[in-house]
Each structure stands twice: as C-alpha cells, then as structure tokens.
Design a protein around this motif. Structure first.
Motif, PDB file in Angstrom:
ATOM      1  N   PRO A 140      -7.178   5.438 -13.232  1.00  0.00           N
ATOM      2  CA  PRO A 140      -7.172   4.128 -13.314  1.00  0.00           C
ATOM      3  C   PRO A 140      -6.505   3.639 -12.219  1.00  0.00           C
ATOM      4  CG  PRO A 140      -6.559   5.263 -15.311  1.00  0.00           C
ATOM      5  CD  PRO A 140      -6.884   6.310 -14.320  1.00  0.00           C
ATOM      6  N   ASP A 141      -5.256   4.163 -11.703  1.00  0.00           N
ATOM      7  CA  ASP A 141      -4.625   3.589 -10.316  1.00  0.00           C
ATOM      8  C   ASP A 141      -5.512   3.370  -9.152  1.00  0.00           C
ATOM      9  OD1 ASP A 141      -2.303   3.582 -11.985  1.00  0.00           O
ATOM     10  OD2 ASP A 141      -1.648   5.374 -11.339  1.00  0.00           O
ATOM     11  N   LYS A 142      -6.526   3.945  -9.116  1.00  0.00           N
ATOM     12  CA  LYS A 142      -7.207   4.063  -8.061  1.00  0.00           C
ATOM     13  C   LYS A 142      -8.615   3.393  -8.237  1.00  0.00           C
ATOM     14  CE  LYS A 142      -9.799   6.905  -4.502  1.00  0.00           C
ATOM     15  NZ  LYS A 142      -9.989   8.429  -4.154  1.00  0.00           N
ATOM     16  N   ASP A 143      -9.271   3.732  -9.242  1.00  0.00           N
ATOM     17  CA  ASP A 143     -10.632   3.373  -9.483  1.00  0.00           C
ATOM     18  C   ASP A 143     -10.846   2.095 -10.290  1.00  0.00           C
ATOM     19  OD1 ASP A 143     -11.726   5.724  -8.571  1.00  0.00           O
ATOM     20  OD2 ASP A 143     -11.466   6.832 -10.507  1.00  0.00           O
ATOM     21  N   LEU A 144      -9.551   1.831 -10.704  1.00  0.00           N
ATOM     22  CA  LEU A 144      -9.551   0.576 -11.700  1.00  0.00           C
ATOM     23  C   LEU A 144      -8.561  -0.617 -10.940  1.00  0.00           C
ATOM     24  CD1 LEU A 144     -10.419   1.919 -15.118  1.00  0.00           C
ATOM     25  CD2 LEU A 144     -11.730   1.061 -13.608  1.00  0.00           C
ATOM     26  N   ALA A 145      -8.042  -0.345 -10.010  1.00  0.00           N
ATOM     27  CA  ALA A 145      -6.880  -1.061  -9.453  1.00  0.00           C
ATOM     28  C   ALA A 145      -7.050  -2.566  -9.306  1.00  0.00           C
ATOM     29  CB  ALA A 145      -6.612  -0.593  -7.891  1.00  0.00           C
ATOM     30  N   ASP A 146      -8.287  -2.951  -9.118  1.00  0.00           N
ATOM     31  CA  ASP A 146      -8.558  -4.527  -9.292  1.00  0.00           C
ATOM     32  C   ASP A 146      -8.560  -5.286 -10.518  1.00  0.00           C
ATOM     33  OD1 ASP A 146      -8.880  -6.691  -7.690  1.00  0.00           O
ATOM     34  OD2 ASP A 146     -11.193  -6.639  -7.582  1.00  0.00           O
ATOM     35  N   GLN A 147      -8.388  -4.216 -11.855  1.00  0.00           N
ATOM     36  CA  GLN A 147      -8.503  -5.008 -12.931  1.00  0.00           C
ATOM     37  C   GLN A 147      -7.215  -5.886 -13.295  1.00  0.00           C
ATOM     38  OE1 GLN A 147      -9.046  -1.922 -16.045  1.00  0.00           O
ATOM     39  NE2 GLN A 147     -11.282  -1.906 -15.581  1.00  0.00           N
ATOM     40  N   TYR A 148      -7.196  -6.842 -14.350  1.00  0.00           N
ATOM     41  CA  TYR A 148      -6.166  -7.402 -14.779  1.00  0.00           C
ATOM     42  C   TYR A 148      -5.310  -6.641 -15.356  1.00  0.00           C
ATOM     43  CZ  TYR A 148      -8.306 -11.869 -13.203  1.00  0.00           C
ATOM     44  OH  TYR A 148      -8.838 -12.914 -12.566  1.00  0.00           O
ATOM     45  N   GLU A 149      -3.934  -6.700 -15.129  1.00  0.00           N
ATOM     46  CA  GLU A 149      -3.105  -5.514 -15.465  1.00  0.00           C
ATOM     47  C   GLU A 149      -2.993  -5.583 -17.010  1.00  0.00           C
ATOM     48  OE1 GLU A 149      -0.254  -2.433 -15.407  1.00  0.00           O
ATOM     49  OE2 GLU A 149      -1.714  -3.388 -13.672  1.00  0.00           O
ATOM     50  N   PHE A 150      -3.091  -6.726 -17.482  1.00  0.00           N
ATOM     51  CA  PHE A 150      -3.047  -7.154 -19.143  1.00  0.00           C
ATOM     52  C   PHE A 150      -3.728  -6.070 -19.829  1.00  0.00           C
ATOM     53  CE2 PHE A 150      -5.558 -10.690 -18.533  1.00  0.00           C
ATOM     54  CZ  PHE A 150      -6.347 -10.721 -19.811  1.00  0.00           C
ATOM     55  N   THR A 151      -5.188  -6.040 -19.206  1.00  0.00           N
ATOM     56  CA  THR A 151      -6.173  -5.347 -19.827  1.00  0.00           C
ATOM     57  C   THR A 151      -6.042  -3.846 -19.849  1.00  0.00           C
ATOM     58  OG1 THR A 151      -7.638  -5.123 -18.037  1.00  0.00           O
ATOM     59  CG2 THR A 151      -7.883  -7.165 -19.169  1.00  0.00           C
ATOM     60  N   LYS A 152      -5.418  -3.574 -18.683  1.00  0.00           N
ATOM     61  CA  LYS A 152      -5.001  -1.896 -18.632  1.00  0.00           C
ATOM     62  C   LYS A 152      -3.885  -1.656 -19.609  1.00  0.00           C
ATOM     63  CE  LYS A 152      -5.263  -0.262 -14.446  1.00  0.00           C
ATOM     64  NZ  LYS A 152      -4.901   0.072 -13.208  1.00  0.00           N
ATOM     65  N   VAL A 153      -2.943  -2.441 -19.658  1.00  0.00           N
ATOM     66  CA  VAL A 153      -1.749  -2.017 -20.820  1.00  0.00           C
ATOM     67  C   VAL A 153      -2.361  -2.228 -22.287  1.00  0.00           C
ATOM     68  CG1 VAL A 153       0.176  -3.091 -21.657  1.00  0.00           C
ATOM     69  CG2 VAL A 153      -0.277  -3.243 -19.241  1.00  0.00           C
ATOM     70  N   GLY A 164      -9.140   3.538 -22.435  1.00  0.00           N
ATOM     71  CA  GLY A 164     -10.272   2.676 -22.636  1.00  0.00           C
ATOM     72  C   GLY A 164     -10.404   1.528 -21.356  1.00  0.00           C
ATOM     73  N   SER A 165     -11.430   0.906 -21.189  1.00  0.00           N
ATOM     74  CA  SER A 165     -11.474   0.081 -20.229  1.00  0.00           C
ATOM     75  C   SER A 165     -12.516  -0.876 -20.341  1.00  0.00           C
ATOM     76  CB  SER A 165     -12.187   0.847 -18.959  1.00  0.00           C
ATOM     77  OG  SER A 165     -12.371  -0.222 -17.817  1.00  0.00           O
ATOM     78  N   THR A 166     -12.334  -2.310 -19.953  1.00  0.00           N
ATOM     79  CA  THR A 166     -13.297  -3.413 -20.320  1.00  0.00           C
ATOM     80  C   THR A 166     -13.845  -4.104 -19.191  1.00  0.00           C
ATOM     81  OG1 THR A 166     -13.440  -5.408 -21.363  1.00  0.00           O
ATOM     82  CG2 THR A 166     -11.000  -5.009 -20.536  1.00  0.00           C
ATOM     83  N   TRP A 167     -15.064  -4.547 -19.297  1.00  0.00           N
ATOM     84  CA  TRP A 167     -15.581  -5.644 -18.225  1.00  0.00           C
ATOM     85  C   TRP A 167     -15.395  -6.974 -18.541  1.00  0.00           C
ATOM     86  CZ3 TRP A 167     -18.134  -4.333 -22.605  1.00  0.00           C
ATOM     87  CH2 TRP A 167     -18.693  -5.409 -23.375  1.00  0.00           C
ATOM     88  N   GLN A 168     -14.397  -7.272 -19.380  1.00  0.00           N
ATOM     89  CA  GLN A 168     -14.099  -8.650 -19.731  1.00  0.00           C
ATOM     90  C   GLN A 168     -12.718  -8.855 -19.537  1.00  0.00           C
ATOM     91  OE1 GLN A 168     -15.419  -8.318 -23.916  1.00  0.00           O
ATOM     92  NE2 GLN A 168     -16.857 -10.223 -23.382  1.00  0.00           N
ATOM     93  N   THR A 169     -12.370  -9.959 -19.207  1.00  0.00           N
ATOM     94  CA  THR A 169     -11.157 -10.678 -19.432  1.00  0.00           C
ATOM     95  C   THR A 169     -11.375 -11.906 -20.240  1.00  0.00           C
ATOM     96  OG1 THR A 169     -10.939 -11.460 -17.368  1.00  0.00           O
ATOM     97  CG2 THR A 169      -9.360  -9.784 -17.792  1.00  0.00           C
ATOM     98  N   CYS A 170     -10.695 -12.449 -21.269  1.00  0.00           N
ATOM     99  CA  CYS A 170     -11.095 -13.425 -22.043  1.00  0.00           C
ATOM    100  C   CYS A 170     -10.190 -14.776 -22.131  1.00  0.00           C
ATOM    101  CB  CYS A 170     -11.375 -12.895 -23.481  1.00  0.00           C
ATOM    102  SG  CYS A 170     -12.429 -11.559 -23.664  1.00  0.00           S
ATOM    103  N   PRO A 171      -9.860 -15.303 -21.025  1.00  0.00           N
ATOM    104  CA  PRO A 171      -8.974 -16.218 -20.988  1.00  0.00           C
ATOM    105  C   PRO A 171      -9.934 -17.479 -21.656  1.00  0.00           C
ATOM    106  CG  PRO A 171      -9.987 -16.135 -18.739  1.00  0.00           C
ATOM    107  CD  PRO A 171     -10.322 -14.970 -19.536  1.00  0.00           C
ATOM    108  N   GLY A 172      -9.088 -18.477 -22.438  1.00  0.00           N
ATOM    109  CA  GLY A 172      -9.687 -19.297 -23.301  1.00  0.00           C
ATOM    110  C   GLY A 172      -9.549 -20.679 -22.896  1.00  0.00           C
ATOM    111  N   VAL A 398      -5.746 -19.375 -16.245  1.00  0.00           N
ATOM    112  CA  VAL A 398      -5.496 -19.029 -17.441  1.00  0.00           C
ATOM    113  C   VAL A 398      -5.206 -17.524 -17.346  1.00  0.00           C
ATOM    114  CG1 VAL A 398      -6.028 -19.046 -19.887  1.00  0.00           C
ATOM    115  CG2 VAL A 398      -6.628 -21.113 -18.537  1.00  0.00           C
ATOM    116  N   ALA A 399      -6.144 -16.942 -16.882  1.00  0.00           N
ATOM    117  CA  ALA A 399      -6.204 -15.459 -16.977  1.00  0.00           C
ATOM    118  C   ALA A 399      -5.112 -14.959 -15.966  1.00  0.00           C
ATOM    119  CB  ALA A 399      -7.680 -14.891 -16.123  1.00  0.00           C
ATOM    120  N   GLU A 400      -4.785 -15.743 -14.845  1.00  0.00           N
ATOM    121  CA  GLU A 400      -3.549 -15.086 -14.204  1.00  0.00           C
ATOM    122  C   GLU A 400      -2.270 -15.429 -14.800  1.00  0.00           C
ATOM    123  OE1 GLU A 400      -4.125 -17.220 -10.667  1.00  0.00           O
ATOM    124  OE2 GLU A 400      -5.987 -16.162 -10.120  1.00  0.00           O
TER     125      GLU A 400
END
Length: 457
Positions: A140-153, A164-172, A398-400
């Motif tokens: 995760p630290d290398k291969d998924l480094a560009d993901q939004y941190e809250f999704t990793k947590v 787990g891992s997601t393709w989505q972030t869901c800012p409303g 919003v996502a940030e």
C-alpha cells in the motif's frame, strides 16, 4: 481467530450471521500456486462489474444476463449479486464466508465488496474475512501511495494493516436543476448558486425563496441525513462495547427535518430514498430543486431517473462537507485465485490511467489525488449531462477536506433503522418518545448483542 474476538463477532458467529474465519491464510501471490477456473465476486449491484469491464484488460466478454464475465485466459468471473438494503447482502456474504474452509475451489469467495457503512466489520483482523493487501503482493505504501489517505485508513484493521482498496472517493455536492435556478434566482451559474447553498442558515433562506415560487428544496428529509451522519464525533458503537451511542448530530437532523418538513421545504409524500416517489422526484415534471449526491449518485441514480434533455443539472457547494459511500474491494481469505485477485485490485484501484478512464466514462471521483487534481483543470472532463460543467472542480476541494466519521461494524443498521424509526415521527404517526422506543426495539432485533442505547442530552 484471535482469542480476543469482540463480543459482536462472537455473538454474531453463534447466530450464524457473521463471517467465518479461515483456519489458515490463503496463499500469497507468489506465483507458485495454480489458480482456479472460477472467480466468485460478491457485490450488491452491477457497478463494479461495469468498471471491471471498462478497464481490466483481461476481460474477453460478459454474458447477456451479466452473471458471468469470461477472461482471456478462460477463467470465469461469476457475479453473485444481492441487494444491500436491510442487510441482505451482508447476510448472504456471511453465509458464504462461513463455508469458505470447506467449499470446493470453484465455490469459494474470491473477491467481495463492502461499503463504508460496514467495511469496518470485514476489515477487522479478528473477522478473518479480508486478506491483508501485502499478503496479495500489494504494498500500500508504494503501490497505492497516490490514494486519498482517508480511504486507506477506512479499509485498514485495528493495527493499521490495509485489507481493502477502492477506486472511489465520494465527496458530496449539491446537484441542482438549472431551469429552476434561473426561474427563481435569475441565474444557473454554479458560483452564484453556491452563495445560496453554502451553509444551512443560508440554505434555509434559499428554501423560502424557492417555496415562494412553488418549488421544493429537496425531495425528502432523508436527502439531508448523510450530511449530519457523516459528521458524528463518536462511533455508533465503540470497539469492544455493546452500547449504541446516538450522536447529537443525528438528533439535530431529526429536529431540523421536522422544522423543514413543517415549513414545506420537502415533499411530505416522499418518505425516504430508493423509493418510486423519490426516483420520480428526479424527473422533468418534478418541482424539486436539488439533491445531495456524491459523484456516483449523479451517474448511477440521478441520470437514469432524469427523462429530460441533457444539460439540465449542475453541481455546486453543499451546505456542509460530507462523504457518502465508497465501495471497497477485498480479497477473501481462502481464495484460490490470489494472482487474479491482486491483478483486479491493482487494475481497478492502483492504476492511474484506468482510474482516469473511469472518471471520464462514469463521472466517478476516483482514488488518485494527482489524477483528480488534473481532472479538475482538464476541459475533457466536462459533462454533457451537467451542461458542459466540469464537476471535478467542485468535487476536488471537498475530497481534500474530508475527515471520515468514526466507523463501527454496526453503521449500516444504525443508519437505516434510525431513519426508519423517526420517519413515523416526522410523518406525524407516532410521538418523539415512541420513535426513540421503536429504534431501541429495532436495533436490538437486528443486533441481539446490543445491551443499551444512549441518547444525547
């Protein structure tokens, strides 16, 4: 299973409703194990299948009924779909995971999805359900480094191990009808409308303006729930406890919903989401001004229900920042297809080009920070459905700023049942105290191990 298994898991297992724990971890993605011929994927709709078909390069074809996808190497993906409502999906998934150790190779669960409302249940290390990504050969630290941190947590266990891992972030955001905006405010410009929707006090004044011209602000009080519920300060149930804590934010939603309903800012006949009346409120004959949706809501809910011309909707600032949803992909413990599982997770969540394609094709706000920053400035990401607007300009800020609400394994039930119970109160069918009592009864029926419900003062 860890001997310090939580009371929730222990009791649910005894009742046959929680996941089973594999007696041994499945093989790591080392390439020394022959893969199976069937990949069983559990989900609650065809959204994930569509994304796999769009970007996974090994897809050859899918059956007309959408139940089987054949890969180029001859492996078949079998899609096992059950509805999310009322916990049906979780029940069916749990039943399958309980049989994981004894199931024939081609019957084992290989991949399953979870939502933010209950990802905590499956990503717990004690659940024995979701493999650690590192055991699949994903760093995760290398291969998924560009993901939004809250999704990793969100998809990590108690020790911070990502499962787990997601393709989505869901800012409303707030999605509004351009024609109604012009009729009431004289403009449909997103920046101008943002000044009308930027916070709850401002939006209340705007709701009166809309009402004076014959329009409703939202279809239902259920539309606002996620903004309150996503900002709770404490989890519904703290780890290792059996007490439901109803946050003051939830009761603020009840109070405000009653006020807005009595004022006539909602449609009193629309009693919740995912109903026929709610769907019709998105149609061209409706007098509803706006909905509160993340990106998937625009593409997967609003767009199919809209029966007018393209370009009728736009997005702008919501009255309160929120995140709604997120589909997490998990490799199941005991899978006989670890290489395929790794490959699919990386293609769907760890490959920036694929994620940008999903964003362009489906309007999903996807899970690479750099990709979404690029999309927000790229005119090729404008949406015909949104009248040529680039929605990523609105989603990105919003996502940030999202801070995910504290999660528990009980979130889906609490979220569903608190709304169901107070729906009768808001409709004038029961008293406030009776609604509280009904929630206490319903939540204990859903989760027999719950011993107490605490309400805010």
């Amino acid at each position: 299973m860890n001997k310090k298994v939580s009371a929730f898991i222990a009791i649910a297992l005894a009742a046959g409703t929680m996941v089973g724990c594999s007696s041994k971890s499945s093989s790591s993605a080392s390439g020394d194990v022959e893969e199976g011929k069937v990949i069983n994927i559990y989900s609650w709709n065809d959204e994930f299948r569509q994304r796999v078909e769009a970007v996974y390069p090994e897809v050859e074809s899918t059956s007309k009924d959408g139940t089987v996808t054949t890969l180029k190497d001859g492996t078949e993906i079998h899609w096992i779909v059950n509805p999310n409502q009322d916990g049906v999906y979780q029940q069916k998934l749990d039943e399958a995971l309980l049989k994981q150790d004894s199931a024939a190779a081609d019957d084992k669960v290989d991949i399953f999805l979870s939502e933010t409302d209950y990802v905590n249940k499956y990503s717990s290390k004690d659940a024995g359900a979701a493999m650690a990504l590192k055991d699949l050969g994903i760093d995760p630290d290398k291969d998924l480094a560009d993901q939004y941190e809250f999704t990793k947590v969100t998809a990590s266990d108690e020790d911070g191990v990502q499962r787990g891992s997601t393709w989505q972030t869901c800012p409303g955001v707030l999605v509004y009808r351009r024609d109604i905006a012009k009729a009431v405010f004289g403009t449909d410009d997103p920046a101008a409308i943002a000044e009308k929707t930027k916070d709850w006090d401002t939006l209340k004044s705007t709701a009166k303006e809309l009402q004076d011209k014959g329009y409703l602000t939202f279809a239902s009080y259920a539309d606002t729930f996620r903004l309150y519920g996503n900002n709770i300060k404490e989890p519904w149930v703290k780890a290792g406890e059996t007490t439901i804590n109803v946050g003051p934010e939830i009761m603020d939603w009840v109070k405000d919903s009653k006020e807005w309903l009595d004022a006539g800012y909602f449609n009193k006949t629309v009693k919740g989401q995912w109903t026929d009346d709610w769907n019709k409120a998105m149609g061209s004959k409706s007098n509803v001004f706006a909905f509160l949706f993340p990106a998937w809501g625009v593409d997967f809910v609003l767009k199919p229900n809209w029966d007018g011309d393209e370009g009728a909707w736009a997005v702008t600032t919501p009255p309160q920042e929120y995140n709604w949803g997120g589909s997490y992909i998990h490799g199941a413990e005991g899978t006989d297809n670890p290489e395929h599982v790794k490959d699919i997770i990386m293609a769907l969540t760890g490959t920036k080009e694929n994620l940008l394609k999903i964003s362009k094709d489906y309007l999903d706000f996807t899970n690479t920070q750099s990709g979404m920053q690029e999309a927000a400035k790229d005119d090729s990401f404008t949406s015909d459905f949104l009248g040529g607007q680039n929605p990523f300009e609105q989603f990105a800020p919003v996502a940030e700023n999202i801070e995910i609400a504290p999660l528990s394994a009980y979130d889906q039930g609490c979220v569903e049942l608190i709304q169901n119970s107070f729906n009768d109160y808001l409709q004038g069918k029961v008293s406030f105290d009776k609604a509280k009592a009904n929630f206490e009864t319903a939540i204990k029926e859903r989760y027999p191990e719950i011993t107490e419900i605490k309400w805010p003062n």
